[in-house]
Design a protein around this motif. Structure first.
Motif, PDB file in Angstrom:
ATOM      1  N   TRP A 117       0.880  -1.166   0.000  1.00 28.90           N
ATOM      2  CA  TRP A 117       0.000   0.000   0.000  1.00 28.90           C
ATOM      3  C   TRP A 117       0.911   1.207   0.000  1.00 28.90           C
ATOM      4  O   TRP A 117       1.908   1.240   0.713  1.00 28.90           O
ATOM      5  N   THR A 118       0.581   2.168  -0.854  1.00 33.36           N
ATOM      6  CA  THR A 118       1.389   3.391  -0.881  1.00 33.36           C
ATOM      7  C   THR A 118       0.491   4.568  -0.532  1.00 33.36           C
ATOM      8  O   THR A 118      -0.620   4.684  -1.035  1.00 33.36           O
ATOM      9  N   ILE A 122       3.624  13.286  -0.798  1.00 31.23           N
ATOM     10  CA  ILE A 122       3.625  14.704  -0.429  1.00 31.23           C
ATOM     11  C   ILE A 122       4.912  15.318  -0.962  1.00 31.23           C
ATOM     12  O   ILE A 122       6.000  14.780  -0.755  1.00 31.23           O
TER      13      ILE A 122
ATOM     14  N   PHE B  22       9.892  14.450  -2.559  1.00 34.34           N
ATOM     15  CA  PHE B  22       8.712  13.589  -2.643  1.00 34.34           C
ATOM     16  C   PHE B  22       8.811  12.581  -1.506  1.00 34.34           C
ATOM     17  O   PHE B  22       9.820  11.908  -1.366  1.00 34.34           O
ATOM     18  N   ARG B  23       7.716  12.476  -0.734  1.00 37.75           N
ATOM     19  CA  ARG B  23       7.751  11.634   0.453  1.00 37.75           C
ATOM     20  C   ARG B  23       6.561  10.690   0.385  1.00 37.75           C
ATOM     21  O   ARG B  23       5.421  11.128   0.261  1.00 37.75           O
ATOM     22  N   CYS B  24       6.829   9.387   0.460  1.00 33.81           N
ATOM     23  CA  CYS B  24       5.748   8.412   0.320  1.00 33.81           C
ATOM     24  C   CYS B  24       5.879   7.318   1.365  1.00 33.81           C
ATOM     25  O   CYS B  24       6.957   6.735   1.527  1.00 33.81           O
ATOM     26  N   TYR B  25       4.765   7.039   2.062  1.00 32.12           N
ATOM     27  CA  TYR B  25       4.770   5.956   3.047  1.00 32.12           C
ATOM     28  C   TYR B  25       4.277   4.685   2.383  1.00 32.12           C
ATOM     29  O   TYR B  25       3.302   4.703   1.636  1.00 32.12           O
ATOM     30  N   VAL B  26       4.980   3.594   2.640  1.00 34.81           N
ATOM     31  CA  VAL B  26       4.656   2.323   1.991  1.00 34.81           C
ATOM     32  C   VAL B  26       4.572   1.238   3.049  1.00 34.81           C
ATOM     33  O   VAL B  26       5.425   1.153   3.929  1.00 34.81           O
ATOM     34  N   CYS B  76       5.452   6.570  -7.300  1.00 41.85           N
ATOM     35  CA  CYS B  76       6.192   5.690  -6.395  1.00 41.85           C
ATOM     36  C   CYS B  76       5.493   4.333  -6.497  1.00 41.85           C
ATOM     37  O   CYS B  76       4.339   4.192  -6.106  1.00 41.85           O
ATOM     38  N   SER B  87       1.461   5.212  -6.145  1.00 42.45           N
ATOM     39  CA  SER B  87       0.871   6.528  -5.910  1.00 42.45           C
ATOM     40  C   SER B  87       1.572   7.508  -6.836  1.00 42.45           C
ATOM     41  O   SER B  87       2.750   7.348  -7.128  1.00 42.45           O
TER      42      SER B  87
END
Lengths: 240, 101
Positions: A117-118, A122, B22-26, B76, B87
């Motif tokens: 899941w991504t 931001i 760019f900041r992405c939580y996975v 990403c 995303s």
């Protein structure tokens, strides 16, 4: 904190967990405050909330307590307070989180692959001026020295610059001021390094520079001279 | 489907010459492999493109000294044995204001 109240209980942990209950155990406080401990209160908090609930109405004497009334599948942390005639202790440190699950379900969940899941990406703007070169590493020491290798360790700089700090190690043969980079191609990420290619019989000083994408920083203080000889292999006598 | 509907994609603006982070939580198990793409093309780490995972576990792409050519759709993409997802965001590099007297 009430004077004369017991110290906080220690080492709160979960002995056993099920979907119906979690058995919490702990060690008695180091100090009882002067009067003997009458019992303990156990508190629980669902992980992700900050709502602590007292689990027992009257103090329990035994340093072990089955907590019930849990919601299956949710995770909880626990803390314990000790009671004597004077008052109640501060709460203990919290336990590791534990899920209210049967062991078989827990094992099954652990093994299940989860599709990725991504989150929303931001984007933030940064000033190139924020690309600060990191400061000097500190407390550089030779932690080990033999004729075959020398191990260095140091502390990261206080002024870190932005993310992704790396290090370059430099050596200098005694009698010269000719500092050579040991790892010019491959910066290291951890604050320690083993050098192997040193000439036996020579003395060296070492220093370390931090680097990031913005550039390479000033070197640390240099170490004292380290002589690369056989005698460094001989352990020091145990007595003076 | 590597082409998300553009209407749903957020647009972020940065000024030309500045860095875009760019900041992405996975999440995922086993830990997913991450790749970053721009307009469908793989972004390789380089002098202007930093790729790393930060201390909080976010995946970061940093585009340094943004130019007009950095405008585009950034994705990403995460994949593991159980599946894949991505995303996306649109980056808009604002041209510097030119002041006329």
């Amino acid at each position: 904190e009430v004077a004369g109240a017991p110290g906080a209980p220690l080492d709160v942990y979960c002995l056993d967990a099920n979907k119906d209950y979690v058995i919490v155990s702990w060690k008695q406080p180091a100090v009882d405050g002067g009067s003997s401990i009458l019992g303990y209160f156990v508190d629980r908090c669902e992980v992700g909330t900050s709502h602590w609930v007292q689990c027992n109405d009257t103090p329990v004497k035994f340093a072990r307590f089955p907590v019930t009334g849990l919601v299956e599948g949710r995770s909880y942390i626990f803390r314990v307070r000790a009671v004597n005639h004077v008052g109640i202790s501060r709460p203990s440190r919290i336990s590791e989180p534990v899920a209210a699950l049967d062991p078989s379900d827990r094992a099954r969940l652990k093994g299940i692959p989860l599709a990725p899941w991504t989150g929303q990406i931001i984007v933030t703007e940064e000033e190139p001026a924020e690309g600060v070169v990191p400061g000097q590493p500190t407390e550089l020491t030779v932690t080990e020295a033999t004729k075959n290798y020398v191990v260095l360790s140091w502390k990261p700089p206080g002024q870190r610059g932005h993310e992704g700090i790396m290090y370059y190690i430099e050596k200098c043969v005694a009698g010269t001021e000719n500092w050579q980079r040991v790892n010019p191609e491959i910066p290291v990420k951890s604050p320690r390094f083993a050098l192997f290619d040193l000439a036996e019989g020579k003395s060296y000083r070492f220093r370390v520079r931090s680097a990031n994408s913005a550039g390479i920083g000033e070197p640390s203080e240099a170490t004292e001279f380290t002589e690369v000889t056989d005698k460094l292999d001989i352990p020091k006598p145990p007595h003076h | 489907e590597d082409r998300p509907r553009v209407s749903k994609v957020k647009v972020f603006s940065v000024s030309e010459g500045k860095h875009a982070k760019f900041r992405c939580y996975v999440t995922g198990k086993p830990k997913p492999e991450i790749i970053w793409r721009k307009d469908g093309r793989l972004i390789a780490p380089g002098r202007r493109h930093l790729l790393y995972e930060d201390r909080e576990g976010y995946f970061i792409l940093k585009v340094l000294y943004c130019k007009q050519q950095d405008n585009g759709l950034y994705a990403c993409a995460a994949s593991n044995a159980a599946g894949q997802t991505l995303s996306s965001v649109l980056l808009n590099v604002k041209e510097p204001h030119i002041k006329f007297k």
